[in-house]
Design a protein around this motif. Structure first.
Motif, mmCIF file in Angstrom:
data_model
loop_
_atom_site.group_PDB
_atom_site.id
_atom_site.type_symbol
_atom_site.label_atom_id
_atom_site.label_comp_id
_atom_site.label_asym_id
_atom_site.label_seq_id
_atom_site.Cartn_x
_atom_site.Cartn_y
_atom_site.Cartn_z
ATOM 1 N N ILE A 96 6.569 7.852 14.204
ATOM 2 C CA ILE A 96 5.449 7.402 13.372
ATOM 3 C C ILE A 96 5.667 7.919 11.959
ATOM 4 C CG2 ILE A 96 2.956 7.272 13.110
ATOM 5 C CD1 ILE A 96 3.925 6.212 15.776
ATOM 6 N N GLY A 97 5.616 7.002 10.974
ATOM 7 C CA GLY A 97 5.889 7.362 9.595
ATOM 8 C C GLY A 97 4.690 7.170 8.687
ATOM 9 N N TYR A 98 4.834 7.694 7.486
ATOM 10 C CA TYR A 98 3.810 7.636 6.447
ATOM 11 C C TYR A 98 4.408 6.964 5.224
ATOM 12 C CZ TYR A 98 0.701 9.414 2.749
ATOM 13 O OH TYR A 98 -0.148 9.527 1.681
ATOM 14 N N THR A 99 3.631 6.090 4.571
ATOM 15 C CA THR A 99 4.108 5.355 3.403
ATOM 16 C C THR A 99 3.626 6.000 2.117
ATOM 17 O OG1 THR A 99 4.151 3.269 4.632
ATOM 18 C CG2 THR A 99 4.135 3.126 2.231
ATOM 19 N N LEU A 100 4.586 6.390 1.279
ATOM 20 C CA LEU A 100 4.300 6.814 -0.090
ATOM 21 C C LEU A 100 4.321 5.551 -0.945
ATOM 22 C CD1 LEU A 100 6.740 9.839 -0.026
ATOM 23 C CD2 LEU A 100 4.245 10.020 -0.137
ATOM 24 N N MET A 101 3.144 4.998 -1.207
ATOM 25 C CA MET A 101 3.051 3.695 -1.849
ATOM 26 C C MET A 101 2.943 3.879 -3.356
ATOM 27 S SD MET A 101 0.636 0.526 -0.783
ATOM 28 C CE MET A 101 1.013 -1.140 -1.352
ATOM 29 N N GLU A 145 4.146 15.636 5.822
ATOM 30 C CA GLU A 145 5.039 16.379 6.712
ATOM 31 C C GLU A 145 4.257 17.415 7.509
ATOM 32 O OE1 GLU A 145 9.380 17.917 6.155
ATOM 33 O OE2 GLU A 145 8.046 19.443 5.310
ATOM 34 N N ARG A 146 3.361 18.141 6.848
ATOM 35 C CA ARG A 146 2.583 19.163 7.546
ATOM 36 C C ARG A 146 1.612 18.552 8.547
ATOM 37 N NH1 ARG A 146 3.112 21.323 2.379
ATOM 38 N NH2 ARG A 146 1.061 20.688 1.617
ATOM 39 N N ALA A 147 1.180 17.318 8.285
ATOM 40 C CA ALA A 147 0.290 16.645 9.235
ATOM 41 C C ALA A 147 1.008 16.236 10.515
ATOM 42 C CB ALA A 147 -0.334 15.415 8.581
ATOM 43 N N GLY A 148 2.350 16.160 10.477
ATOM 44 C CA GLY A 148 3.099 15.861 11.693
ATOM 45 C C GLY A 148 3.787 14.520 11.736
ATOM 46 N N PHE A 149 3.839 13.780 10.614
ATOM 47 C CA PHE A 149 4.568 12.517 10.603
ATOM 48 C C PHE A 149 6.064 12.769 10.788
ATOM 49 C CE2 PHE A 149 0.640 11.063 8.653
ATOM 50 C CZ PHE A 149 0.492 9.791 9.182
ATOM 51 N N ASP A 190 -5.915 12.261 1.334
ATOM 52 C CA ASP A 190 -6.170 13.556 1.971
ATOM 53 C C ASP A 190 -6.996 13.393 3.243
ATOM 54 O OD1 ASP A 190 -5.418 14.066 -0.826
ATOM 55 O OD2 ASP A 190 -5.891 16.150 -0.364
ATOM 56 N N GLU A 191 -8.048 12.590 3.175
ATOM 57 C CA GLU A 191 -8.890 12.424 4.356
ATOM 58 C C GLU A 191 -8.144 11.688 5.462
ATOM 59 O OE1 GLU A 191 -11.776 8.895 2.829
ATOM 60 O OE2 GLU A 191 -11.240 10.450 1.395
ATOM 61 N N PHE A 192 -7.273 10.731 5.074
ATOM 62 C CA PHE A 192 -6.472 10.031 6.073
ATOM 63 C C PHE A 192 -5.477 10.980 6.735
ATOM 64 C CE2 PHE A 192 -2.430 7.855 7.003
ATOM 65 C CZ PHE A 192 -2.858 7.028 8.038
ATOM 66 N N LEU A 193 -4.828 11.825 5.958
ATOM 67 C CA LEU A 193 -3.850 12.752 6.517
ATOM 68 C C LEU A 193 -4.513 13.776 7.424
ATOM 69 C CD1 LEU A 193 -1.627 13.112 3.349
ATOM 70 C CD2 LEU A 193 -0.958 12.065 5.522
ATOM 71 N N ASP A 194 -5.735 14.168 7.083
ATOM 72 C CA ASP A 194 -6.492 15.059 7.971
ATOM 73 C C ASP A 194 -6.783 14.361 9.297
ATOM 74 O OD1 ASP A 194 -8.171 17.505 8.493
ATOM 75 O OD2 ASP A 194 -9.744 15.981 8.551
ATOM 76 N N LEU A 195 -7.219 13.095 9.228
ATOM 77 C CA LEU A 195 -7.460 12.320 10.442
ATOM 78 C C LEU A 195 -6.178 12.182 11.258
ATOM 79 C CD1 LEU A 195 -9.351 10.230 12.058
ATOM 80 C CD2 LEU A 195 -8.086 8.499 10.768
ATOM 81 N N ALA A 196 -5.062 11.916 10.577
ATOM 82 C CA ALA A 196 -3.790 11.737 11.279
ATOM 83 C C ALA A 196 -3.429 12.980 12.067
ATOM 84 C CB ALA A 196 -2.693 11.396 10.276
ATOM 85 N N LEU A 207 -5.281 10.828 14.939
ATOM 86 C CA LEU A 207 -4.562 9.556 14.936
ATOM 87 C C LEU A 207 -3.144 9.680 15.488
ATOM 88 C CD1 LEU A 207 -4.401 6.573 14.266
ATOM 89 C CD2 LEU A 207 -3.867 7.185 11.893
ATOM 90 N N LEU A 208 -2.379 10.662 15.030
ATOM 91 C CA LEU A 208 -1.005 10.789 15.521
ATOM 92 C C LEU A 208 -0.950 11.045 17.026
ATOM 93 C CD1 LEU A 208 0.706 12.693 12.577
ATOM 94 C CD2 LEU A 208 1.156 10.359 13.327
ATOM 95 N N PRO A 209 -1.771 11.941 17.574
ATOM 96 C CA PRO A 209 -1.763 12.080 19.039
ATOM 97 C C PRO A 209 -2.110 10.778 19.771
ATOM 98 C CG PRO A 209 -2.853 13.967 18.036
ATOM 99 C CD PRO A 209 -2.621 12.977 16.937
ATOM 100 N N ALA A 210 -3.085 10.025 19.245
ATOM 101 C CA ALA A 210 -3.475 8.769 19.882
ATOM 102 C C ALA A 210 -2.349 7.730 19.819
ATOM 103 C CB ALA A 210 -4.735 8.217 19.229
#
Length: 322
Positions: A3-8, A25-29, A303-309, A313-316
Protein backbone atom coordinates in the motif's frame (compact mmCIF):
# COMPACT_ATOMS: atom_id res chain seq x y z
CA UNK A 1 0.06 -6.51 -1.15
CA UNK A 2 1.89 -3.19 -0.91
CA UNK A 3 0.00 0.00 0.00
CA UNK A 4 1.49 3.32 -1.11
CA UNK A 5 1.00 7.03 -0.55
CA UNK A 6 0.91 9.68 -3.29
CA UNK A 7 2.94 12.86 -2.97
CA UNK A 8 0.80 14.90 -5.34
CA UNK A 9 2.82 17.87 -6.53
CA UNK A 10 -0.32 19.52 -7.93
CA UNK A 11 -1.79 20.14 -4.48
CA UNK A 12 1.10 20.99 -2.13
CA UNK A 13 4.31 22.99 -2.14
CA UNK A 14 7.78 21.43 -1.94
CA UNK A 15 8.35 21.80 1.81
CA UNK A 16 4.91 20.37 2.59
CA UNK A 17 5.50 17.40 0.26
CA UNK A 18 8.78 16.57 1.97
CA UNK A 19 7.13 16.74 5.40
CA UNK A 20 4.26 14.53 4.20
CA UNK A 21 6.77 11.99 2.91
CA UNK A 22 8.31 11.56 6.34
CA UNK A 23 4.90 11.32 8.00
CA UNK A 24 3.71 8.73 5.49
CA UNK A 25 6.70 6.49 6.18
CA UNK A 26 6.07 6.71 9.92
CA UNK A 27 2.39 5.98 9.36
CA UNK A 28 3.37 2.62 7.85
CA UNK A 29 3.00 3.00 4.08
CA UNK A 30 5.13 0.60 2.03
CA UNK A 31 6.03 2.95 -0.82
CA UNK A 32 5.52 6.52 -2.01
CA UNK A 33 4.92 7.81 -5.52
CA UNK A 34 5.41 11.39 -6.73
CA UNK A 35 3.68 13.08 -9.67
CA UNK A 36 5.95 14.93 -12.11
CA UNK A 37 3.98 17.92 -13.45
CA UNK A 38 4.62 21.42 -14.76
CA UNK A 39 0.96 22.45 -14.19
CA UNK A 40 -1.80 21.41 -11.81
CA UNK A 41 -4.86 19.90 -13.46
CA UNK A 42 -7.06 22.72 -12.16
CA UNK A 43 -6.25 26.19 -10.83
CA UNK A 44 -7.90 25.24 -7.52
CA UNK A 45 -5.12 22.74 -6.81
CA UNK A 46 -2.63 25.58 -6.93
CA UNK A 47 0.84 23.94 -7.01
CA UNK A 48 3.45 22.35 -9.28
CA UNK A 49 6.97 22.28 -7.76
CA UNK A 50 9.80 20.44 -9.51
CA UNK A 51 9.40 16.75 -8.76
CA UNK A 52 13.10 15.86 -8.93
CA UNK A 53 14.14 18.54 -6.44
CA UNK A 54 11.44 17.29 -4.07
CA UNK A 55 12.56 13.67 -4.55
CA UNK A 56 16.12 14.53 -3.58
CA UNK A 57 14.88 15.99 -0.30
CA UNK A 58 12.49 13.09 0.28
CA UNK A 59 15.37 10.62 0.12
CA UNK A 60 16.87 12.37 3.14
CA UNK A 61 13.76 12.31 5.37
CA UNK A 62 12.83 8.67 4.67
CA UNK A 63 14.77 5.46 5.34
CA UNK A 64 12.51 2.54 4.44
CA UNK A 65 9.83 3.31 1.87
CA UNK A 66 10.33 2.62 -1.82
CA UNK A 67 10.08 5.77 -3.98
CA UNK A 68 8.81 6.22 -7.53
CA UNK A 69 7.93 8.87 -10.10
CA UNK A 70 4.29 8.41 -11.09
CA UNK A 71 5.08 9.23 -13.82
CA UNK A 72 7.87 11.05 -15.67
CA UNK A 73 7.47 11.74 -19.39
CA UNK A 74 10.93 11.48 -21.04
CA UNK A 75 9.95 12.55 -24.56
CA UNK A 76 9.67 16.38 -24.69
CA UNK A 77 10.06 18.43 -21.52
CA UNK A 78 12.99 16.21 -20.55
CA UNK A 79 15.45 14.56 -22.91
CA UNK A 80 15.90 10.89 -21.94
CA UNK A 81 19.60 11.34 -21.11
CA UNK A 82 18.61 13.95 -18.51
CA UNK A 83 15.97 11.62 -17.03
CA UNK A 84 18.55 8.82 -16.81
CA UNK A 85 20.96 11.07 -14.92
CA UNK A 86 18.24 12.28 -12.53
CA UNK A 87 17.05 8.72 -11.87
CA UNK A 88 20.55 7.40 -11.21
CA UNK A 89 21.21 10.26 -8.77
CA UNK A 90 17.98 9.64 -6.85
CA UNK A 91 18.81 5.92 -6.83
CA UNK A 92 22.10 6.75 -5.11
CA UNK A 93 20.60 9.25 -2.67
CA UNK A 94 17.86 6.79 -1.67
CA UNK A 95 20.18 3.84 -1.16
CA UNK A 96 18.55 1.86 -3.96
CA UNK A 97 14.91 2.59 -3.05
CA UNK A 98 13.94 4.37 -6.27
CA UNK A 99 11.98 3.16 -9.31
CA UNK A 100 11.72 5.33 -12.41
CA UNK A 101 8.09 5.40 -13.53
CA UNK A 102 7.69 6.56 -17.15
CA UNK A 103 4.79 7.28 -19.49
CA UNK A 104 3.82 9.04 -22.70
CA UNK A 105 2.74 12.19 -20.84
CA UNK A 106 0.06 14.82 -21.21
CA UNK A 107 -0.18 17.98 -23.30
CA UNK A 108 -0.83 19.79 -20.00
CA UNK A 109 2.83 19.49 -19.02
CA UNK A 110 4.75 19.00 -22.25
CA UNK A 111 3.45 21.90 -24.37
CA UNK A 112 5.55 24.38 -22.37
CA UNK A 113 8.68 23.65 -24.43
CA UNK A 114 6.91 24.88 -27.59
CA UNK A 115 7.25 21.79 -29.76
CA UNK A 116 3.55 21.06 -30.23
CA UNK A 117 1.82 17.89 -29.06
CA UNK A 118 2.32 14.73 -31.14
CA UNK A 119 -0.38 12.17 -31.81
CA UNK A 120 -0.62 9.06 -29.66
CA UNK A 121 1.20 6.75 -32.09
CA UNK A 122 4.15 9.11 -32.37
CA UNK A 123 4.27 9.59 -28.61
CA UNK A 124 4.54 5.85 -28.10
CA UNK A 125 7.33 5.65 -30.68
CA UNK A 126 9.15 8.45 -28.86
CA UNK A 127 8.64 6.74 -25.51
CA UNK A 128 10.02 3.47 -26.83
CA UNK A 129 13.19 5.19 -28.02
CA UNK A 130 13.50 7.16 -24.78
CA UNK A 131 13.23 4.08 -22.56
CA UNK A 132 15.79 2.24 -24.68
CA UNK A 133 18.23 5.16 -24.28
CA UNK A 134 17.66 5.30 -20.52
CA UNK A 135 18.11 1.55 -20.18
CA UNK A 136 21.35 1.58 -22.16
CA UNK A 137 22.70 4.39 -19.99
CA UNK A 138 21.83 2.36 -16.89
CA UNK A 139 24.02 -0.41 -18.34
CA UNK A 140 27.06 1.87 -17.95
CA UNK A 141 29.58 3.05 -20.51
CA UNK A 142 29.18 5.51 -23.37
CA UNK A 143 25.97 5.60 -25.39
CA UNK A 144 25.59 7.02 -28.89
CA UNK A 145 22.15 6.73 -30.44
CA UNK A 146 20.54 7.83 -33.68
CA UNK A 147 16.82 7.17 -33.80
CA UNK A 148 13.81 8.58 -35.55
CA UNK A 149 13.08 10.94 -32.65
CA UNK A 150 16.22 11.22 -30.50
CA UNK A 151 19.94 11.70 -30.96
CA UNK A 152 22.50 10.93 -28.25
CA UNK A 153 26.15 11.86 -28.64
CA UNK A 154 28.59 9.96 -26.39
CA UNK A 155 26.53 10.18 -23.18
CA UNK A 156 27.63 8.39 -20.02
CA UNK A 157 26.36 8.29 -16.43
CA UNK A 158 29.34 8.75 -14.14
CA UNK A 159 27.46 8.01 -10.91
CA UNK A 160 25.39 4.84 -11.00
CA UNK A 161 23.93 3.01 -7.98
CA UNK A 162 25.15 -0.51 -7.27
CA UNK A 163 21.66 -1.86 -7.95
CA UNK A 164 20.24 -0.89 -11.33
CA UNK A 165 17.31 1.56 -11.12
CA UNK A 166 14.16 -0.37 -12.09
CA UNK A 167 11.91 1.16 -14.76
CA UNK A 168 8.11 0.95 -14.49
CA UNK A 169 6.01 1.70 -17.56
CA UNK A 170 2.55 3.30 -17.62
CA UNK A 171 0.33 1.31 -19.98
CA UNK A 172 -3.25 1.53 -21.18
CA UNK A 173 -3.51 -1.12 -23.92
CA UNK A 174 -1.66 -3.55 -26.20
CA UNK A 175 0.36 -0.85 -27.98
CA UNK A 176 1.90 0.55 -24.81
CA UNK A 177 2.47 -2.95 -23.41
CA UNK A 178 4.37 -3.94 -26.56
CA UNK A 179 6.41 -0.73 -26.40
CA UNK A 180 7.38 -0.87 -22.73
CA UNK A 181 7.46 -4.51 -21.67
CA UNK A 182 10.90 -5.22 -23.22
CA UNK A 183 12.51 -2.46 -21.13
CA UNK A 184 10.43 -2.25 -17.94
CA UNK A 185 10.33 -4.47 -14.88
CA UNK A 186 7.00 -3.17 -13.53
CA UNK A 187 3.62 -2.03 -14.89
CA UNK A 188 1.72 1.14 -13.99
CA UNK A 189 -1.99 1.60 -14.76
CA UNK A 190 -4.84 3.67 -13.33
CA UNK A 191 -7.69 1.30 -14.24
CA UNK A 192 -8.21 -2.09 -12.52
CA UNK A 193 -8.12 -3.91 -15.85
CA UNK A 194 -7.49 -7.66 -15.49
CA UNK A 195 -7.02 -8.04 -19.24
CA UNK A 196 -4.25 -5.43 -19.19
CA UNK A 197 -2.57 -7.29 -16.33
CA UNK A 198 -2.76 -10.50 -18.34
CA UNK A 199 -1.22 -8.83 -21.40
CA UNK A 200 1.60 -7.47 -19.29
CA UNK A 201 2.27 -10.78 -17.57
CA UNK A 202 2.51 -12.58 -20.90
CA UNK A 203 5.01 -10.00 -22.15
CA UNK A 204 6.98 -9.63 -18.92
CA UNK A 205 7.42 -13.01 -17.21
CA UNK A 206 4.26 -12.88 -15.08
CA UNK A 207 5.92 -11.98 -11.78
CA UNK A 208 6.66 -8.26 -12.10
CA UNK A 209 4.91 -5.64 -9.93
CA UNK A 210 1.64 -4.12 -11.15
CA UNK A 211 1.09 -0.69 -9.63
CA UNK A 212 -2.23 1.18 -9.48
CA UNK A 213 -3.58 4.34 -7.89
CA UNK A 214 -6.89 5.30 -6.24
CA UNK A 215 -8.07 8.81 -5.20
CA UNK A 216 -9.88 9.22 -1.89
CA UNK A 217 -11.13 12.26 0.00
CA UNK A 218 -11.14 11.61 3.72
CA UNK A 219 -12.83 14.17 5.96
CA UNK A 220 -14.92 13.76 9.13
CA UNK A 221 -17.59 15.80 7.31
CA UNK A 222 -18.71 13.92 4.20
CA UNK A 223 -20.28 17.02 2.66
CA UNK A 224 -17.00 18.92 2.97
CA UNK A 225 -15.16 15.96 1.43
CA UNK A 226 -17.51 15.84 -1.55
CA UNK A 227 -17.16 19.58 -2.16
CA UNK A 228 -13.38 19.41 -1.98
CA UNK A 229 -13.20 16.40 -4.28
CA UNK A 230 -15.43 18.17 -6.80
CA UNK A 231 -13.41 21.39 -6.61
CA UNK A 232 -9.99 19.77 -7.03
CA UNK A 233 -10.48 16.37 -8.66
CA UNK A 234 -13.41 16.54 -11.07
CA UNK A 235 -10.87 16.28 -13.94
CA UNK A 236 -10.28 12.64 -12.99
CA UNK A 237 -13.41 11.34 -14.66
CA UNK A 238 -12.41 12.39 -18.18
CA UNK A 239 -10.26 9.33 -18.74
CA UNK A 240 -6.65 9.35 -19.89
CA UNK A 241 -7.36 9.48 -23.61
CA UNK A 242 -9.04 12.87 -23.01
CA UNK A 243 -6.77 14.05 -20.20
CA UNK A 244 -3.65 13.54 -22.32
CA UNK A 245 -4.85 15.99 -24.95
CA UNK A 246 -6.10 19.05 -23.03
CA UNK A 247 -3.55 21.89 -22.97
CA UNK A 248 -3.94 23.53 -19.56
CA UNK A 249 -6.02 24.09 -16.39
CA UNK A 250 -8.58 26.35 -18.15
CA UNK A 251 -9.27 23.55 -20.65
CA UNK A 252 -9.82 21.07 -17.82
CA UNK A 253 -12.12 23.54 -16.09
CA UNK A 254 -14.15 23.97 -19.28
CA UNK A 255 -14.24 20.22 -20.02
CA UNK A 256 -15.57 19.44 -16.53
CA UNK A 257 -18.01 22.31 -16.05
CA UNK A 258 -21.00 19.95 -16.17
CA UNK A 259 -19.53 17.40 -13.73
CA UNK A 260 -21.60 17.51 -10.54
CA UNK A 261 -20.72 16.82 -6.94
CA UNK A 262 -22.87 13.69 -7.14
CA UNK A 263 -20.84 12.49 -10.14
CA UNK A 264 -17.60 12.88 -8.20
CA UNK A 265 -19.00 11.29 -5.04
CA UNK A 266 -20.10 8.26 -7.07
CA UNK A 267 -16.57 7.76 -8.42
CA UNK A 268 -14.40 8.70 -5.41
CA UNK A 269 -14.90 7.55 -1.80
CA UNK A 270 -15.56 10.73 0.19
CA UNK A 271 -15.95 11.22 3.94
CA UNK A 272 -15.01 9.27 7.07
CA UNK A 273 -16.12 5.76 6.02
CA UNK A 274 -13.06 3.47 5.95
CA UNK A 275 -15.11 0.63 4.48
CA UNK A 276 -15.88 2.72 1.39
CA UNK A 277 -12.19 3.38 0.84
CA UNK A 278 -11.42 -0.32 1.20
CA UNK A 279 -14.19 -1.18 -1.26
CA UNK A 280 -12.71 1.22 -3.84
CA UNK A 281 -9.40 -0.67 -3.74
CA UNK A 282 -10.80 -4.18 -4.10
CA UNK A 283 -11.10 -4.16 -7.93
CA UNK A 284 -7.32 -3.66 -8.15
CA UNK A 285 -6.55 -6.69 -6.01
CA UNK A 286 -9.10 -8.70 -7.97
CA UNK A 287 -7.48 -7.65 -11.27
CA UNK A 288 -4.06 -8.85 -10.14
CA UNK A 289 -2.36 -5.62 -9.05
CA UNK A 290 0.39 -6.04 -6.46
CA UNK A 291 0.84 -2.39 -5.42
CA UNK A 292 -1.72 0.38 -4.90
CA UNK A 293 -1.02 4.04 -4.09
CA UNK A 294 -3.70 6.17 -2.41
CA UNK A 295 -4.21 9.86 -3.23
CA UNK A 296 -5.71 11.94 -0.44
CA UNK A 297 -7.39 14.92 -2.11
CA UNK A 298 -6.56 18.30 -0.60
CA UNK A 299 -3.02 19.38 0.22
CA UNK A 300 -3.99 20.86 3.59
CA UNK A 301 -5.75 17.66 4.70
CA UNK A 302 -2.83 15.21 4.66
CA UNK A 303 -2.08 15.10 8.40
CA UNK A 304 -5.55 13.92 9.36
CA UNK A 305 -5.52 11.36 6.54
CA UNK A 306 -2.13 10.00 7.59
CA UNK A 307 -3.35 9.71 11.17
CA UNK A 308 -6.38 7.75 9.94
CA UNK A 309 -4.11 5.56 7.79
CA UNK A 310 -1.91 4.62 10.72
CA UNK A 311 -4.75 3.91 13.12
CA UNK A 312 -7.39 2.27 10.96
CA UNK A 313 -7.05 2.43 7.19
CA UNK A 314 -3.79 0.55 6.56
CA UNK A 315 -4.75 -2.38 8.82
CA UNK A 316 -8.17 -2.57 7.11
CA UNK A 317 -6.64 -2.46 3.61
CA UNK A 318 -4.07 -5.16 4.41
CA UNK A 319 -6.73 -7.41 5.86
CA UNK A 320 -8.95 -6.94 2.79
CA UNK A 321 -6.09 -7.49 0.35
CA UNK A 322 -4.98 -10.65 2.07
Amino acid sequence: MAIGYTLMTEQAGPAELVRHAGLAERAGFDFEVLSDHYFPWLDEQGHAPNAWSVLGAVTQVTDRVELMTYVTCPIMRYHPVVVAQQAATVGLLSGGRFTLGVGAGENLNEHVVGRGWPGADRRHEMLGEAVEIISRLFDGGYVTYSGRHFLVDSAKLWDLPESRVPIAGAVSGPQSVDTLAPWCSAMIAVEPDAELVSLWDKANSGSSPKIGQVPVCYDPDRGAAVRRAHEQFRWFGGGWKVNAELPGPPAFAAATRFVTEDDVAAAIPCGPDVDRIVAATEPFWAAGFTHLALVQIGGEHQDEFLDLAQRRLLPALREAAG
